[in-house]
Scaffold this motif. Structure first.
Motif, PDB file in Angstrom:
ATOM      1  N   GLY A 108      43.729  43.606  58.169  1.00 33.05           N
ATOM      2  CA  GLY A 108      42.743  43.267  59.178  1.00 33.05           C
ATOM      3  C   GLY A 108      41.740  42.209  58.768  1.00 33.05           C
ATOM      4  N   TYR A 109      41.964  41.565  57.652  1.00 29.83           N
ATOM      5  CA  TYR A 109      41.065  40.493  57.222  1.00 29.83           C
ATOM      6  C   TYR A 109      41.248  39.242  58.090  1.00 29.83           C
ATOM      7  N   GLU A 110      40.167  38.473  58.203  1.00 28.18           N
ATOM      8  CA  GLU A 110      40.203  37.195  58.910  1.00 28.18           C
ATOM      9  C   GLU A 110      40.075  36.015  57.954  1.00 28.18           C
ATOM     10  N   VAL A 111      39.448  36.258  56.802  1.00 25.60           N
ATOM     11  CA  VAL A 111      39.133  35.201  55.832  1.00 25.60           C
ATOM     12  C   VAL A 111      39.577  35.643  54.447  1.00 25.60           C
ATOM     13  N   VAL A 112      40.079  34.702  53.651  1.00 21.05           N
ATOM     14  CA  VAL A 112      40.372  34.976  52.246  1.00 21.05           C
ATOM     15  C   VAL A 112      39.740  33.879  51.406  1.00 21.05           C
ATOM     16  N   GLU A 113      39.152  34.287  50.280  1.00 20.60           N
ATOM     17  CA  GLU A 113      38.495  33.319  49.402  1.00 20.60           C
ATOM     18  C   GLU A 113      39.449  32.867  48.304  1.00 20.60           C
ATOM     19  N   ILE A 114      39.496  31.546  48.092  1.00 24.20           N
ATOM     20  CA  ILE A 114      40.337  30.969  47.044  1.00 24.20           C
ATOM     21  C   ILE A 114      39.431  30.617  45.858  1.00 24.20           C
ATOM     22  N   PRO A 115      39.530  31.342  44.732  1.00 25.59           N
ATOM     23  CA  PRO A 115      38.754  30.968  43.554  1.00 25.59           C
ATOM     24  C   PRO A 115      39.482  29.854  42.794  1.00 25.59           C
ATOM     25  N   VAL A 116      38.736  28.824  42.429  1.00 30.06           N
ATOM     26  CA  VAL A 116      39.360  27.659  41.798  1.00 30.06           C
ATOM     27  C   VAL A 116      38.844  27.517  40.378  1.00 30.06           C
ATOM     28  N   GLU A 117      39.652  27.958  39.422  1.00 29.90           N
ATOM     29  CA  GLU A 117      39.289  27.746  38.022  1.00 29.90           C
ATOM     30  C   GLU A 117      39.797  26.393  37.561  1.00 29.90           C
ATOM     31  N   ASP A 118      41.051  26.089  37.862  1.00 32.46           N
ATOM     32  CA  ASP A 118      41.640  24.797  37.507  1.00 32.46           C
ATOM     33  C   ASP A 118      42.383  24.268  38.736  1.00 32.46           C
ATOM     34  N   PRO A 119      41.832  23.273  39.427  1.00 35.12           N
ATOM     35  CA  PRO A 119      42.477  22.763  40.642  1.00 35.12           C
ATOM     36  C   PRO A 119      43.902  22.281  40.425  1.00 35.12           C
ATOM     37  N   GLU A 120      44.207  21.837  39.212  1.00 32.49           N
ATOM     38  CA  GLU A 120      45.544  21.308  38.952  1.00 32.49           C
ATOM     39  C   GLU A 120      46.608  22.396  38.945  1.00 32.49           C
ATOM     40  N   LEU A 121      46.180  23.657  38.862  1.00 38.80           N
ATOM     41  CA  LEU A 121      47.143  24.763  38.895  1.00 38.80           C
ATOM     42  C   LEU A 121      47.401  25.270  40.313  1.00 38.80           C
ATOM     43  N   ILE A 122      46.707  24.677  41.300  1.00 38.97           N
ATOM     44  CA  ILE A 122      46.816  25.143  42.679  1.00 38.97           C
ATOM     45  C   ILE A 122      47.567  24.111  43.508  1.00 38.97           C
ATOM     46  N   ASP A 123      48.664  24.534  44.127  1.00 42.58           N
ATOM     47  CA  ASP A 123      49.388  23.685  45.064  1.00 42.58           C
ATOM     48  C   ASP A 123      48.793  23.938  46.448  1.00 42.58           C
ATOM     49  N   GLY A 124      47.886  23.052  46.855  1.00 40.42           N
ATOM     50  CA  GLY A 124      47.157  23.254  48.097  1.00 40.42           C
ATOM     51  C   GLY A 124      48.042  23.375  49.311  1.00 40.42           C
ATOM     52  N   SER A 125      49.159  22.655  49.334  1.00 42.81           N
ATOM     53  CA  SER A 125      50.045  22.711  50.499  1.00 42.81           C
ATOM     54  C   SER A 125      50.703  24.078  50.630  1.00 42.81           C
ATOM     55  N   LEU A 153      45.105  33.504  58.424  1.00 47.74           N
ATOM     56  CA  LEU A 153      43.863  33.646  57.662  1.00 47.74           C
ATOM     57  C   LEU A 153      43.134  32.305  57.539  1.00 47.74           C
ATOM     58  N   LYS A 154      41.819  32.365  57.605  1.00 45.95           N
ATOM     59  CA  LYS A 154      40.990  31.207  57.314  1.00 45.95           C
ATOM     60  C   LYS A 154      40.559  31.281  55.849  1.00 45.95           C
ATOM     61  N   PRO A 155      40.412  30.138  55.184  1.00 44.26           N
ATOM     62  CA  PRO A 155      40.009  30.153  53.774  1.00 44.26           C
ATOM     63  C   PRO A 155      38.539  29.807  53.560  1.00 44.26           C
ATOM     64  N   THR A 156      37.999  30.285  52.449  1.00 43.08           N
ATOM     65  CA  THR A 156      36.803  29.709  51.837  1.00 43.08           C
ATOM     66  C   THR A 156      37.180  29.398  50.390  1.00 43.08           C
ATOM     67  N   VAL A 157      36.390  28.558  49.749  1.00 42.35           N
ATOM     68  CA  VAL A 157      36.695  28.149  48.375  1.00 42.35           C
ATOM     69  C   VAL A 157      35.458  28.340  47.509  1.00 42.35           C
ATOM     70  N   CYS A 158      35.649  28.999  46.365  1.00 40.25           N
ATOM     71  CA  CYS A 158      34.556  29.242  45.428  1.00 40.25           C
ATOM     72  C   CYS A 158      34.916  28.662  44.065  1.00 40.25           C
ATOM     73  N   GLY A 159      33.989  27.915  43.480  1.00 38.54           N
ATOM     74  CA  GLY A 159      34.225  27.309  42.192  1.00 38.54           C
ATOM     75  C   GLY A 159      33.935  28.250  41.035  1.00 38.54           C
ATOM     76  N   VAL A 160      34.508  27.920  39.885  1.00 42.63           N
ATOM     77  CA  VAL A 160      34.319  28.691  38.651  1.00 42.63           C
ATOM     78  C   VAL A 160      33.738  27.738  37.605  1.00 42.63           C
ATOM     79  N   PHE A 161      32.553  28.068  37.096  1.00 42.89           N
ATOM     80  CA  PHE A 161      31.822  27.131  36.237  1.00 42.89           C
ATOM     81  C   PHE A 161      31.611  27.724  34.854  1.00 42.89           C
ATOM     82  N   GLY A 162      32.591  27.450  33.979  1.00 46.90           N
ATOM     83  CA  GLY A 162      32.531  27.946  32.609  1.00 46.90           C
ATOM     84  C   GLY A 162      31.801  26.972  31.701  1.00 46.90           C
TER      85      GLY A 162
END
Length: 255
Positions: free
Chosen positions: A2-19, A30-39
């Protein structure tokens, strides 16, 4: 579930195939949001400018992913490295504050070129010595002084740092564009001490229309678990975490 939104955590963008992610979101409605990871390698308050450059590159790649997924903001504690929590002099604090303000001003201009905003997240005192409260983040937003500098509030951090959840939300007001929640012990919403009615009243006060997402962690994802000190499972499974958490939030916020 029943979710409408899912959050995509991005630690390394190069590991994510956006398509691939975009297609999966479409297939599941589902609609996305994006949250960054700042180490520690991405720190705008460091005296090592190479870490600033790392952060700029990372944020630009994250904006590109946001654009591909149709997300209009990047969220996260991008002002400093997570885990940078020290007692330093007022002089050093001022230097680091000015670095954050200057660098985030540049980030806001980058965001503007992508038609996006940034949502700055206060963290608890054990994860940051720079921005811990709604008051802190609003001072930062005022000093940046850019229309694309906005705010995300996370209920977990708020239960540690705020005197009143409702007052904190009201203080941020229309700068609030995203909300993350979990319990005060980072477990399933509804199983702890969070004052959920204050949360509901605060969001109602400001007529909040953005998403509310559950931010959960598992020791199975070792990089993130180590950063936020998750040493044991907080639910029998992540599916249980998600389904029970959503059930509680719908009851708490829609009643």
């Amino acid at each position: 579930m029943g979710y409408e939104v899912v959050e995509i955590p991005v630690e390394d963008p190069e590991l994510i195939d956006g398509s691939v992610v975009k297609q999966a979101l479409h297939d599941n409605g589902l609609k996305p949001t994006v949250c960054g990871v700042f180490g520690p390698t991405k720190d705008f308050t460091s005296d090592d400018v190479s870490l600033h450059e790392n952060c700029f590159r990372y944020i630009e790649q994250s904006f590109e992913l946001c654009a591909l997924l149709g997300v209009d903001f990047l969220a996260g504690p991008m002002y400093s490295a997570v885990g940078k929590a020290r007692m330093v002099s007022e002089e050093q604090r001022k230097i680091e504050w000015e670095l954050a303000v200057t660098n985030l001003g540049t980030v806001c201009e980058m965001a503007n070129s992508f038609g996006q905003s940034i949502a700055l997240e206060p963290l608890n005192r054990f994860e940051s010595d720079l921005i811990n409260t709604a008051e802190d983040v609003m001072r930062l937003v005022r000093d940046i002084n850019h229309k694309n500098a906005k705010v995300i509030l996370d209920g977990f951090h708020m239960t540690i740092e705020e005197k009143s959840i409702r007052k904190a939300i009201n203080l941020v007001g229309d700068k609030l564009i995203h909300v993350q929640v979990s319990e005060n012990h980072r477990g399933i919403p509804g199983t702890g001490l969070t004052p959920w009615n204050d949360f509901k009243l605060g969001l109602g006060d400001i007529n909040y229309k953005g998403a509310m997402v559950i931010e959960s962690f598992t020791p199975e994802v070792k990089e993130l678990a180590g950063a936020v000190c998750i040493w044991k499972n907080l639910a029998n499974s992540q599916d249980e975490f998600a389904s029970e958490g959503l059930k509680f939030l719908k009851k708490a916020f829609n009643s």
